[in-house]
Design a protein around this motif. Structure first.
Motif, short mmCIF file in Angstrom:
data_model
loop_
_atom_site.label_atom_id
_atom_site.label_comp_id
_atom_site.label_asym_id
_atom_site.label_seq_id
_atom_site.Cartn_x
_atom_site.Cartn_y
_atom_site.Cartn_z
N VAL A 74 0.85 -1.19 0.00
CA VAL A 74 0.00 0.00 0.00
C VAL A 74 0.89 1.24 0.00
CG1 VAL A 74 -1.74 1.27 1.31
CG2 VAL A 74 -1.85 -1.21 1.18
N GLY A 75 0.56 2.19 -0.88
CA GLY A 75 1.30 3.44 -0.96
C GLY A 75 2.32 3.47 -2.09
N GLU A 76 2.58 2.34 -2.74
CA GLU A 76 3.54 2.32 -3.84
C GLU A 76 2.95 2.98 -5.07
OE1 GLU A 76 6.15 -0.98 -4.97
OE2 GLU A 76 5.30 -2.02 -3.24
N SER A 91 -1.63 5.42 -16.99
CA SER A 91 -1.67 6.53 -16.04
C SER A 91 -0.95 6.11 -14.76
CB SER A 91 -3.11 6.89 -15.69
OG SER A 91 -3.80 7.33 -16.84
N GLN A 92 -0.49 7.11 -14.04
CA GLN A 92 0.20 6.85 -12.79
C GLN A 92 -0.83 6.81 -11.66
OE1 GLN A 92 3.52 9.38 -12.21
NE2 GLN A 92 3.98 8.61 -10.17
N GLY A 93 -0.65 5.86 -10.75
CA GLY A 93 -1.56 5.73 -9.62
C GLY A 93 -0.84 5.22 -8.39
N GLU A 94 -1.61 5.07 -7.33
CA GLU A 94 -1.04 4.63 -6.06
C GLU A 94 -1.86 3.46 -5.53
OE1 GLU A 94 -0.97 6.55 -1.73
OE2 GLU A 94 0.13 7.73 -3.21
N VAL A 95 -1.17 2.42 -5.07
CA VAL A 95 -1.86 1.24 -4.52
C VAL A 95 -2.52 1.65 -3.21
CG1 VAL A 95 -1.56 -1.09 -3.62
CG2 VAL A 95 -0.21 -0.34 -5.57
N SER A 96 -3.86 1.49 -3.14
CA SER A 96 -4.56 1.88 -1.93
C SER A 96 -5.00 0.68 -1.10
CB SER A 96 -5.78 2.74 -2.27
OG SER A 96 -6.67 2.01 -3.08
N LYS A 97 -5.13 -0.50 -1.74
CA LYS A 97 -5.56 -1.68 -0.99
C LYS A 97 -5.13 -2.94 -1.72
CE LYS A 97 -9.69 -3.70 1.10
NZ LYS A 97 -11.14 -3.62 1.23
N VAL A 98 -4.71 -3.96 -0.98
CA VAL A 98 -4.36 -5.25 -1.54
C VAL A 98 -5.61 -6.13 -1.48
CG1 VAL A 98 -2.87 -7.27 -1.35
CG2 VAL A 98 -1.97 -5.02 -0.76
#
Length: 110
Positions: A74-76, A91-98
């Motif tokens: 999370v957060g990567e 697009s660029q994004g951020e992992v919010s949940k596994v």
């Protein structure tokens, strides 16, 4: 019985051949052979020697060729395909949940 006496093969050999063919023939209801149900294995016949089982060797080769998966936390920051724009761009994004071993919920920057 007359035919058995006339042939050069003994009655015991004929019975053995009959029982082998019976025990190696799949039943129409269970779809299994009597030998498989009773002994929990297939009996080796001439056809078994001629016809190799490729399923086992193929599944072993396929399992050894699986690519290693990277584990994200999370957060990567990651890049994902953006299907909202229908341009095929990433697009660029951020992992919010596994969500699973290879499934993640990613928040994409607008």
């Amino acid at each position: 019985m007359k035919k058995a006496k006339l042939d050069s093969v003994s009655l015991q050999v004929k019975i053995d051949h009959f029982l082998l063919s019976y025990r190696t023939t799949p039943h129409s209801f269970t779809k299994e052979t009597p030998a498989k149900l009773f002994l929990n294995r297939k009996l080796h016949t001439r056809l078994f020697v001629i016809k190799p089982n490729f399923g086992h060797s193929i599944s072993q080769k396929q399992s050894s060729k699986q690519s290693p998966t990277s584990i994200l936390s999370v957060g990567e920051t990651v890049r994902v395909p953006d299907f909202r724009k229908h341009t095929g761009k990433w697009s660029q994004g951020e992992v919010s949940k596994v969500l699973g071993p290879v499934t993640y919920l990613v928040c994409v920057d607008n």
